[in-house]
Design an enzyme around this catalytic site. Structure first.
Site, PDB file in Angstrom:
ATOM      1  N   GLY A 188      25.422 -14.546 -15.886  1.00 38.77           N
ATOM      2  CA  GLY A 188      24.288 -15.545 -15.574  1.00 38.77           C
ATOM      3  C   GLY A 188      22.945 -14.921 -14.814  1.00 38.77           C
ATOM      4  N   THR A 226      31.113  -8.670 -10.899  1.00 41.76           N
ATOM      5  CA  THR A 226      32.179  -9.825 -11.297  1.00 41.76           C
ATOM      6  C   THR A 226      33.565  -9.422 -11.002  1.00 41.76           C
ATOM      7  OG1 THR A 226      33.252 -11.425 -12.921  1.00 41.76           O
ATOM      8  CG2 THR A 226      31.678  -9.753 -13.683  1.00 41.76           C
ATOM      9  N   ASP A 247      35.736 -10.868 -12.273  1.00 33.79           N
ATOM     10  CA  ASP A 247      36.368 -11.226 -13.717  1.00 33.79           C
ATOM     11  C   ASP A 247      36.431  -9.815 -14.385  1.00 33.79           C
ATOM     12  OD1 ASP A 247      36.676 -13.825 -12.552  1.00 33.79           O
ATOM     13  OD2 ASP A 247      35.326 -14.794 -14.001  1.00 33.79           O
ATOM     14  N   ARG A 293      63.746 -20.412  -7.375  1.00 33.22           N
ATOM     15  CA  ARG A 293      62.321 -21.303  -7.902  1.00 33.22           C
ATOM     16  C   ARG A 293      61.553 -20.760  -8.955  1.00 33.22           C
ATOM     17  NH1 ARG A 293      60.211 -23.688  -2.119  1.00 33.22           N
ATOM     18  NH2 ARG A 293      61.223 -25.590  -2.285  1.00 33.22           N
ATOM     19  N   ARG A 327      37.889 -16.943 -16.111  1.00 32.57           N
ATOM     20  CA  ARG A 327      37.324 -17.922 -16.793  1.00 32.57           C
ATOM     21  C   ARG A 327      37.620 -17.847 -18.207  1.00 32.57           C
ATOM     22  NH1 ARG A 327      33.882 -20.981 -13.693  1.00 32.57           N
ATOM     23  NH2 ARG A 327      33.267 -22.000 -15.472  1.00 32.57           N
ATOM     24  N   GLU A 367      42.838 -19.133 -14.804  1.00 30.83           N
ATOM     25  CA  GLU A 367      42.212 -20.452 -14.644  1.00 30.83           C
ATOM     26  C   GLU A 367      41.701 -20.925 -15.774  1.00 30.83           C
ATOM     27  OE1 GLU A 367      38.939 -20.234 -11.891  1.00 30.83           O
ATOM     28  OE2 GLU A 367      38.109 -18.599 -13.008  1.00 30.83           O
ATOM     29  N   ARG A 387      57.091 -24.489  -7.691  1.00 32.49           N
ATOM     30  CA  ARG A 387      55.833 -24.854  -7.046  1.00 32.49           C
ATOM     31  C   ARG A 387      54.530 -23.893  -7.774  1.00 32.49           C
ATOM     32  NH1 ARG A 387      59.130 -27.758  -5.083  1.00 32.49           N
ATOM     33  NH2 ARG A 387      59.720 -28.066  -3.139  1.00 32.49           N
ATOM     34  N   HIS A 428      39.395 -18.163  -3.807  1.00 31.06           N
ATOM     35  CA  HIS A 428      38.411 -17.405  -3.590  1.00 31.06           C
ATOM     36  C   HIS A 428      39.300 -16.364  -2.464  1.00 31.06           C
ATOM     37  CE1 HIS A 428      36.324 -20.973  -4.739  1.00 31.06           C
ATOM     38  NE2 HIS A 428      35.464 -20.089  -4.958  1.00 31.06           N
TER      39      HIS A 428
END
Ligand code: F6P
Length: 363
Positions: free
Chosen positions: A117, A138, A140, A175, A184, A235, A279, A285
């Site tokens: 961006g 970034t 990412d 678990r 992203r 995410e 869980r 962040h």
């Protein structure tokens, strides 16, 4: 070249201060004056947000996370959110004001440190006549033009350490722990940390997943006597035929949706489908914070040094890129066009499959 200005834009990443350090030190040695625009382009709009940066000012900042200049992901001068007298937020184009201030201050070059961006904004200013050089940032790691962006290595280390810690509690409680990491449209953090941190399942934006396959892997673990599992989900991952989960635009002026929620969704599906105690947690962040790793510091310092050499050579409207074994200059227009994604046929994905990790596609 006499006077340059640096800005940091978009989400912060460990290593930003190392770039600033290298730019200030290299430029000062050439006798140039260096300024910093705080919070993206604010320094071009408000004199209080413009700071002089000397060699002494940047002493010792390399190991510090974040950015001494501050940053924002809602500071696009071509679409800036500005409150009016009634307190309503309006989106205004202030790019001409930025250009006028750049010229009035007598700057010869702007070094813009940011992700896709921010680099797109930098390119738009280059088209308006601003001599700009981009530095890719970034966590990412999703810019095709550079082999790595700084911040990624630190984020992966943080995520891997978190996975290491989750093993003991998952095992103690029999678990399933579902960990949502950033990423992203590219699953680099999930893939690298998942393989290194002993995940059983890794879900990436590049490989839409099937919950049947995920649950089958967990059930297989049970049958082999392993009563706990670790699932890492980016995410931006989505189920086959499903949508990426987002939480809306958030604050006015943001260009990107706020992603999140897929980890909790996957955990709930596992609970409902196979009845396993599950869980979920979102690393969020934490992945952007802390001191940069040695790898990120070195890369960021090299980017900063190379950016100043590019300024010296007058190579504007380009981004510095790491193309091993050398640094190179890539036209900004090209750099922002191509996103780097995980290749499902790459050796890292094949390695994950070979060591028994499920990628959610049933293969
Ligand atoms: O692009 C980097 C990134 O960390 C993404 O992985 C994440 O979706 C986004 O920034 C979060 O941004 P914000 O700081 O606005 O929450």
């Amino acid at each position: 070249m006499r006077k340059i200005v640096i800005s940091t834009g978009g989400g912060d990443a460990p290593g930003l201060n190392a770039v600033i350090f290298a730019v200030v030190k290299s430029a000062s040695r050439l006798g140039w004056e260096v300024y910093g625009s705080k919070h993206g382009y604010k320094g071009f709009l408000d004199p209080d947000e413009l700071v002089r940066l000397t060699s002494d000012d940047v002493e010792g900042i390399t190991p510090i996370g974040g950015t001494i200049l501050g940053t924002t992901n809602k500071g696009n001068p071509f679409a800036m959110p500005v409150p009016n007298l009634a307190g309503e937020v309006q989106i205004v184009d202030v790019s001409e004001r930025v250009m006028a201030s750049f010229r009035r201050m007598g700057f010869d070059c702007h070094i813009a440190i940011g992700g896709d961006g921010s680099l797109d904004i930098a390119h738009r200013f280059a088209l308006m006549g601003m001599p700009v050089i981009g530095v890719p940032k970034t966590i990412d790691n999703d810019l095709e033009a550079t082999d790595r962006t700084f911040g990624f290595d630190t984020a992966v280390s943080t995520a891997t350490e978190a996975l290491d810690k989750l093993h003991s509690t998952a095992k103690s409680h029999d678990r399933v722990m579902v960990v949502e990491v950033m990423g992203r449209e590219s699953g680099w953090i999930a893939l690298y940390s998942g393989i290194s941190g002993g995940a059983d399942v890794i879900l990436l934006p590049e490989i839409p997943f099937d919950m049947e396959a995920v649950c089958r892997k967990i059930t297989e673990n049970e049958l082999h006597g392993k009563h706990y599992s670790i699932v890492v989900v980016a995410e931006g991952a989505k189920a086959q035929g499903g949508q990426v989960m987002n939480r809306g635009k958030g604050e006015a002026g943001r260009a990107e949706m706020l992603l999140g929620g897929i980890g909790e969704w996957v955990a709930e599906e596992i609970r409902q489908r196979i009845g396993k105690d599950t869980r979920s947690l979102v690393l969020g962040h934490l992945q952007r914070g802390g001191s940069p790793t040695t790898f990120d510091r070195l890369l960021a310092l090299r980017f900063g040094g190379a950016a100043v050499r590019m300024a010296e050579a007058g190579q504007f409207d380009h981004m510095v890129a790491w193309t091993p074994p050398t640094m190179s200059a890539v036209p900004l227009e090209e750099a922002i066009r191509r996103r780097k994604q995980v290749d499902p046929a790459s050796d890292k994905v094949l390695t994950a499959r070979s060591i028994g990790i499920c990628l959610g596609d049933g293969e």
